[in-house]
Design a protein around this motif. Sequence first.
Motif, PDB file in Angstrom:
ATOM      1  N   UNK A  23       0.835  -1.202   0.000  1.00 23.08           N
ATOM      2  CA  UNK A  23       0.000   0.000   0.000  1.00 23.08           C
ATOM      3  C   UNK A  23       0.869   1.251   0.000  1.00 23.08           C
ATOM      4  N   UNK A  24       1.922   1.238   0.831  1.00 25.15           N
ATOM      5  CA  UNK A  24       2.834   2.385   0.872  1.00 25.15           C
ATOM      6  C   UNK A  24       3.507   2.593  -0.480  1.00 25.15           C
ATOM      7  N   UNK A  25       3.941   1.502  -1.118  1.00 23.70           N
ATOM      8  CA  UNK A  25       4.610   1.644  -2.421  1.00 23.70           C
ATOM      9  C   UNK A  25       3.643   2.156  -3.482  1.00 23.70           C
ATOM     10  N   UNK A  46       9.282   4.845   4.656  1.00 25.08           N
ATOM     11  CA  UNK A  46      10.353   4.417   3.761  1.00 25.08           C
ATOM     12  C   UNK A  46      10.934   3.075   4.203  1.00 25.08           C
ATOM     13  N   UNK A  47      11.141   2.911   5.498  1.00 21.65           N
ATOM     14  CA  UNK A  47      11.683   1.650   6.014  1.00 21.65           C
ATOM     15  C   UNK A  47      10.741   0.497   5.685  1.00 21.65           C
ATOM     16  N   UNK A  60      13.564  -6.071   0.728  1.00 15.19           N
ATOM     17  CA  UNK A  60      13.621  -5.851  -0.720  1.00 15.19           C
ATOM     18  C   UNK A  60      15.083  -5.616  -1.095  1.00 15.19           C
ATOM     19  N   UNK A  61      15.345  -5.569  -2.376  1.00 12.47           N
ATOM     20  CA  UNK A  61      16.705  -5.358  -2.858  1.00 12.47           C
ATOM     21  C   UNK A  61      17.268  -4.022  -2.386  1.00 12.47           C
ATOM     22  N   UNK A  62      16.391  -3.065  -2.065  1.00 11.60           N
ATOM     23  CA  UNK A  62      16.846  -1.744  -1.638  1.00 11.60           C
ATOM     24  C   UNK A  62      17.723  -1.809  -0.386  1.00 11.60           C
ATOM     25  N   UNK A  63      17.500  -2.801   0.470  1.00  8.12           N
ATOM     26  CA  UNK A  63      18.291  -2.932   1.696  1.00  8.12           C
ATOM     27  C   UNK A  63      19.388  -3.987   1.575  1.00  8.12           C
ATOM     28  N   UNK A  64      19.558  -4.518   0.378  1.00  3.12           N
ATOM     29  CA  UNK A  64      20.575  -5.539   0.181  1.00  3.12           C
ATOM     30  C   UNK A  64      20.088  -6.893   0.661  1.00  3.12           C
ATOM     31  N   UNK A  65      20.954  -7.859   0.578  1.00  3.98           N
ATOM     32  CA  UNK A  65      20.562  -9.198   0.990  1.00  3.98           C
ATOM     33  C   UNK A  65      21.743 -10.135   1.023  1.00  3.98           C
TER      34      UNK A  65
END
Length: 131
Positions: free
Chosen positions: A11-13, A36-37, A43-48
């Motif tokens: 929903x936020x996205x 934002x968090x 997701x890929x935005x925070x790495x993995x």
Amino acid sequence: MARPGLEVADIFRDHGPAWRRAHAGHVSLGQLQVMSAIENCRSAALGGHVEACEDCAHTRIAYNSCRNRHCPKCQGAAARDWLAEREAELLPVPYFHVVFTLPAALADLAYPNKAVIYDLLFKAAAETTLT
């Protein structure tokens, strides 16, 4: 546990950018950071990292969590555990949740006089409950 069909992050996205524009100037930096968090969590935005099975060599990518205390993905299990612990403490009797509030007109008076006003509120609430 299976992933729900719709998450807060979805929903936020989908609607967050328009909501942020519509409420610009009325949302704190902290609130924007939480949004934002949650959007970026797992997701890929925070790495993995890559998880690999030593037996069959199957691999999968596991994305990092945001660890924000407001995130339902990160704190969902902890919240469920906390609720279960609180429920275990309840007596086997019916409960009622009652909320006592001050009229909005008293808010400006209550803020600088917390001790006096809230003492009166608690006394009035106790009297009302006992009556």
